[in-house]
Design a protein around this motif. Structure first.
Motif, PDB file in Angstrom:
ATOM      1  N   PHE A 114       0.807  -1.222   0.000  1.00 24.85           N
ATOM      2  CA  PHE A 114       0.000   0.000   0.000  1.00 24.85           C
ATOM      3  C   PHE A 114       0.843   1.276   0.000  1.00 24.85           C
ATOM      4  CE2 PHE A 114      -2.947  -3.105   1.888  1.00 24.85           C
ATOM      5  CZ  PHE A 114      -4.058  -2.899   1.085  1.00 24.85           C
ATOM      6  N   SER A 115       2.183   1.102  -0.035  1.00 23.80           N
ATOM      7  CA  SER A 115       3.024   2.283   0.186  1.00 23.80           C
ATOM      8  C   SER A 115       2.870   3.339  -0.911  1.00 23.80           C
ATOM      9  CB  SER A 115       4.492   1.881   0.351  1.00 23.80           C
ATOM     10  OG  SER A 115       4.908   1.254  -0.834  1.00 23.80           O
ATOM     11  N   GLU A 116       2.444   2.899  -2.114  1.00 26.04           N
ATOM     12  CA  GLU A 116       2.236   3.909  -3.165  1.00 26.04           C
ATOM     13  C   GLU A 116       0.753   4.091  -3.475  1.00 26.04           C
ATOM     14  OE1 GLU A 116       4.975   3.624  -6.549  1.00 26.04           O
ATOM     15  OE2 GLU A 116       6.172   2.353  -5.237  1.00 26.04           O
ATOM     16  N   GLY A 117      -0.067   3.818  -2.473  1.00 30.33           N
ATOM     17  CA  GLY A 117      -1.497   4.073  -2.616  1.00 30.33           C
ATOM     18  C   GLY A 117      -2.272   2.829  -3.036  1.00 30.33           C
ATOM     19  N   VAL A 118      -3.597   2.934  -2.882  1.00 29.11           N
ATOM     20  CA  VAL A 118      -4.472   1.787  -3.126  1.00 29.11           C
ATOM     21  C   VAL A 118      -4.536   1.461  -4.625  1.00 29.11           C
ATOM     22  CG1 VAL A 118      -6.846   0.950  -2.922  1.00 29.11           C
ATOM     23  CG2 VAL A 118      -5.832   2.206  -1.045  1.00 29.11           C
ATOM     24  N   ALA A 119      -4.500   2.492  -5.487  1.00 30.20           N
ATOM     25  CA  ALA A 119      -4.601   2.242  -6.932  1.00 30.20           C
ATOM     26  C   ALA A 119      -3.446   1.350  -7.386  1.00 30.20           C
ATOM     27  CB  ALA A 119      -4.608   3.560  -7.698  1.00 30.20           C
ATOM     28  N   LYS A 120      -2.249   1.664  -6.914  1.00 31.99           N
ATOM     29  CA  LYS A 120      -1.075   0.866  -7.302  1.00 31.99           C
ATOM     30  C   LYS A 120      -1.205  -0.560  -6.746  1.00 31.99           C
ATOM     31  CE  LYS A 120       3.045   0.928  -9.220  1.00 31.99           C
ATOM     32  NZ  LYS A 120       4.332   1.306  -8.713  1.00 31.99           N
ATOM     33  N   ALA A 121      -1.664  -0.658  -5.490  1.00 32.93           N
ATOM     34  CA  ALA A 121      -1.764  -1.985  -4.850  1.00 32.93           C
ATOM     35  C   ALA A 121      -2.800  -2.872  -5.538  1.00 32.93           C
ATOM     36  CB  ALA A 121      -2.113  -1.818  -3.375  1.00 32.93           C
ATOM     37  N   THR A 122      -3.788  -2.248  -6.184  1.00 32.71           N
ATOM     38  CA  THR A 122      -4.912  -3.028  -6.723  1.00 32.71           C
ATOM     39  C   THR A 122      -4.884  -3.107  -8.250  1.00 32.71           C
ATOM     40  OG1 THR A 122      -6.238  -1.001  -6.698  1.00 32.71           O
ATOM     41  CG2 THR A 122      -6.533  -2.509  -4.847  1.00 32.71           C
ATOM     42  N   ASN A 123      -3.730  -2.837  -8.850  1.00 26.57           N
ATOM     43  CA  ASN A 123      -3.658  -2.906 -10.299  1.00 26.57           C
ATOM     44  C   ASN A 123      -4.713  -1.980 -10.932  1.00 26.57           C
ATOM     45  OD1 ASN A 123      -2.843  -3.802 -12.779  1.00 26.57           O
ATOM     46  ND2 ASN A 123      -3.984  -5.742 -12.699  1.00 26.57           N
ATOM     47  N   ASN A 124      -4.793  -0.780 -10.375  1.00 25.58           N
ATOM     48  CA  ASN A 124      -5.743   0.245 -10.839  1.00 25.58           C
ATOM     49  C   ASN A 124      -7.217  -0.122 -10.676  1.00 25.58           C
ATOM     50  OD1 ASN A 124      -4.060   2.381 -11.473  1.00 25.58           O
ATOM     51  ND2 ASN A 124      -3.430   1.351 -13.369  1.00 25.58           N
ATOM     52  N   ASN A 125      -7.512  -0.862  -9.629  1.00 24.72           N
ATOM     53  CA  ASN A 125      -8.920  -1.134  -9.281  1.00 24.72           C
ATOM     54  C   ASN A 125      -9.155  -0.675  -7.845  1.00 24.72           C
ATOM     55  OD1 ASN A 125     -10.043  -2.783 -11.546  1.00 24.72           O
ATOM     56  ND2 ASN A 125      -8.226  -4.008 -11.053  1.00 24.72           N
ATOM     57  N   PRO A 126      -8.998   0.630  -7.550  1.00 24.41           N
ATOM     58  CA  PRO A 126      -9.039   1.044  -6.143  1.00 24.41           C
ATOM     59  C   PRO A 126     -10.327   0.674  -5.430  1.00 24.41           C
ATOM     60  CG  PRO A 126      -9.054   2.955  -7.623  1.00 24.41           C
ATOM     61  CD  PRO A 126      -8.791   1.749  -8.473  1.00 24.41           C
ATOM     62  N   SER A 127     -11.439   0.559  -6.187  1.00 30.56           N
ATOM     63  CA  SER A 127     -12.682   0.219  -5.483  1.00 30.56           C
ATOM     64  C   SER A 127     -12.731  -1.260  -5.090  1.00 30.56           C
ATOM     65  CB  SER A 127     -13.906   0.618  -6.300  1.00 30.56           C
ATOM     66  OG  SER A 127     -13.748   0.199  -7.610  1.00 30.56           O
ATOM     67  N   ALA A 128     -11.699  -2.033  -5.466  1.00 26.77           N
ATOM     68  CA  ALA A 128     -11.656  -3.426  -5.021  1.00 26.77           C
ATOM     69  C   ALA A 128     -11.208  -3.518  -3.563  1.00 26.77           C
ATOM     70  CB  ALA A 128     -10.698  -4.226  -5.907  1.00 26.77           C
ATOM     71  N   PHE A 129     -10.729  -2.410  -3.004  1.00 26.29           N
ATOM     72  CA  PHE A 129     -10.354  -2.404  -1.592  1.00 26.29           C
ATOM     73  C   PHE A 129     -11.463  -1.706  -0.818  1.00 26.29           C
ATOM     74  CE2 PHE A 129      -7.812  -0.523   1.998  1.00 26.29           C
ATOM     75  CZ  PHE A 129      -7.582  -1.728   2.630  1.00 26.29           C
TER      76      PHE A 129
END
Ligand code: HEM
Length: 201
Positions: free
Chosen positions: A124-139
């Motif tokens: 998560f260090s570079e934000g949720v978008a990066k962590a989720t392969n550009n699917n931030p609403s998956a978190f």
């Protein structure tokens, strides 16, 4: 608007049910994960001691500076269709129950990568978008949309304060007596508790 005594009692029950088990379950899993991953426990303690020192009670200014990652496990939440609704190619009649399997979404390798099952807070260090392969609403540990959790800020602050105060005072490691038994009710709870060995710092 006037609220009746029964409605008031219902509201209190909602806050208790929605707010009590969820946060203590979150704290239990955090203690388990930090007991297993001592390097993260030390890192989190370093941060807490840097912000508050060994005895200062966490204050609101300090807790906003804590970047402790909150790993949330939540089994799923549910929607009941109350008027005929079109969802993509589906027509949903009244009364259909929609289950949003948050835990499955939070474990999908297509979203999180093949290492999804690993405890890697730095994903998560570079934000949720990066962590989720550009699917931030998956978190969505606190849900999403108009009914998103009303206690989000309260719960995250409460959890941060609790963990910070524990880290200020104790080290902890997993007890050999611990039995792993995640148990989905509403949240996924540790059915047999989380036994740890605690030492004062
Ligand atoms: C770690 C702790 C918590 C987690 C993971 C959590 C998670 C959730 C989730 C997933 C929902 C459903 C959202 C949706 O349907 O879109 C929800 C709703 C709700 N939560 Fe929480 N929650 C937590 C703590 C709390 C606390 C502490 C309170 C109150 C003191 C609270 C009050 C509520 C209420 C009232 C709702 C219903 C909101 C609505 O239907 O409009 N929650 N929560």
């Amino acid at each position: 608007m006037k609220i009746s005594a029964d409605q008031l009692v219902d509201e209190c029950k909602t806050l208790y049910v929605a707010g009590q088990e969820t946060t203590n379950t979150l704290l239990s899993w955090m203690i388990l994960l930090l007991s297993i991953h001592q390097e993260w426990q030390e890192e989190a303690r370093r941060e807490v001691l840097r912000v508050f020192g060994p005895d200062k009670t966490p204050d609101s200014d300090g807790i906003t500076r804590l970047k402790l990652v909150i790993i949330l496990l939540f089994a799923g939440f549910m929607r009941v269709v109350d008027k005929e609704t079109r969802l993509g190619k589906f027509d949903l009649p009244v009364g259909v129950q929609l289950h949003i399997p948050i835990m499955a979404i939070h474990h999908d390798p297509d979203i999180w990568g093949e290492d999804v099952h690993l405890f890697k807070p730095d994903r998560f260090s570079e934000g949720v978008a990066k962590a989720t392969n550009n699917n931030p609403s998956a978190f969505m540990p606190f849900g999403m949309g108009p009914h998103t959790c009303a206690g989000f800020n309260f719960a995250t602050n409460e959890a941060k304060i609790t963990i910070a105060m524990i880290l200020q005072r104790f080290t902890f490691s997993l007890s050999p007596g611990y039995v792993h038994s995640p148990f989905p009710v509403l949240a996924v709870r540790p059915e047999k508790g989380v036994q740890v060995i605690i030492n004062a710092l």
